[in-house]
Structures are given as C-alpha cells and as structure tokens.
Design a protein around this motif. Sequence first.
Motif, PDB file in Angstrom:
ATOM      1  N   UNK A  42       0.782  -1.223   0.000  1.00  0.00           N
ATOM      2  CA  UNK A  42       0.000   0.000   0.000  1.00  0.00           C
ATOM      3  C   UNK A  42       0.813   1.272   0.000  1.00  0.00           C
ATOM      4  N   UNK A  43       2.128   1.152  -0.088  1.00  0.00           N
ATOM      5  CA  UNK A  43       2.989   2.328  -0.061  1.00  0.00           C
ATOM      6  C   UNK A  43       3.821   2.402  -1.340  1.00  0.00           C
ATOM      7  N   UNK A  44       4.349   3.591  -1.594  1.00  0.00           N
ATOM      8  CA  UNK A  44       5.196   3.775  -2.764  1.00  0.00           C
ATOM      9  C   UNK A  44       6.598   3.231  -2.481  1.00  0.00           C
ATOM     10  N   UNK A  45       7.277   2.892  -3.553  1.00  0.00           N
ATOM     11  CA  UNK A  45       8.656   2.432  -3.427  1.00  0.00           C
ATOM     12  C   UNK A  45       9.522   3.597  -2.948  1.00  0.00           C
ATOM     13  N   UNK A  46      10.399   3.332  -2.014  1.00  0.00           N
ATOM     14  CA  UNK A  46      11.269   4.368  -1.479  1.00  0.00           C
ATOM     15  C   UNK A  46      12.712   3.869  -1.454  1.00  0.00           C
ATOM     16  N   UNK A  47      13.628   4.808  -1.635  1.00  0.00           N
ATOM     17  CA  UNK A  47      15.038   4.441  -1.582  1.00  0.00           C
ATOM     18  C   UNK A  47      15.465   4.324  -0.130  1.00  0.00           C
ATOM     19  N   UNK A  48      16.246   3.308   0.153  1.00  0.00           N
ATOM     20  CA  UNK A  48      16.721   3.050   1.504  1.00  0.00           C
ATOM     21  C   UNK A  48      18.178   3.480   1.647  1.00  0.00           C
ATOM     22  N   UNK A  49      18.990   3.049   0.692  1.00  0.00           N
ATOM     23  CA  UNK A  49      20.409   3.362   0.744  1.00  0.00           C
ATOM     24  C   UNK A  49      20.987   3.229  -0.648  1.00  0.00           C
ATOM     25  N   UNK A  50      22.068   3.946  -0.878  1.00  0.00           N
ATOM     26  CA  UNK A  50      22.760   3.838  -2.151  1.00  0.00           C
ATOM     27  C   UNK A  50      24.254   3.919  -1.896  1.00  0.00           C
ATOM     28  N   UNK A  51      25.014   3.454  -2.877  1.00  0.00           N
ATOM     29  CA  UNK A  51      26.459   3.512  -2.740  1.00  0.00           C
ATOM     30  C   UNK A  51      27.074   3.795  -4.094  1.00  0.00           C
ATOM     31  N   UNK A  52      28.038   4.685  -4.078  1.00  0.00           N
ATOM     32  CA  UNK A  52      28.743   5.043  -5.302  1.00  0.00           C
ATOM     33  C   UNK A  52      29.960   4.140  -5.422  1.00  0.00           C
TER      34      UNK A  52
END
Length: 119
Positions: A42-52
């Motif tokens: 029921x929720x939108x996709x959200x970013x949790x973490x990223x890495x360069x």
Amino acid sequence: QVRLEESGGRVVEAGGSLRLSCAASGATGLVWLMAFFRQAPGKEREIVASIRLIDMIPTYSDAVKGRFTMSGDKAAGTAYLQMAMLKPEDTAVYYCAADTSRRGRYSIWGQGTQVTVST
C-alpha cells in the motif's frame, strides 16, 4: 547489459539483524551507483540506501540512518545491506537497483526479496 539478483530476505524478529545481498552480473563495469529500495504494501517504493562504486561512499534515508549499513565489493559486483535494530515498519519487499547513466537514474532492477519483521 547488467542483471541484478537479490538474496537474504526472510522473517526476522523485531530488534534483530539481517543482511541482504545484491549480485550484479553482465557488464558490471557500467554500474555507477547501486541502491536498495523497498516497497511496503500500500505504499510507494522508497530508496533506503545507495552507494557510489567509484569511492564506496554510501547514503541513507532518514528512516534507516544509524541502523542500516550499505557496502559494496566492486570487483565482485556485489552490494550488501546490513540491517540492524529491525522494526515492524521495515517490513517490505527490498529491491536492488543500478544506475549506469551516471545521472542518478536507476534503470536496472532485481526481482526483489521479502523482508518481514515480526513483533
């Protein structure tokens, strides 16, 4: 062409820990950023973490900062999300994503892995 495969999702008790893995294959040299997103029912996709990957500098959403740690192994083409102090609200399908455009556009996605945090 790059392909991603996540693993590590399971049911864990609140307060517990879990590590997700994301294995990239194919033209992994094209990958600039890797990230974990999540989508709860029921929720939108959200970013949790990223890495360069060029310098392995991670960034985190406010919801997980201090609890989750993202790391990567550029040579192996793998990213990890170490999750600690898990809460029921962390329950979601977690997706790995990759950006090959160098513009912060995640165009390559894994199939997702379910994480369920029980009370």
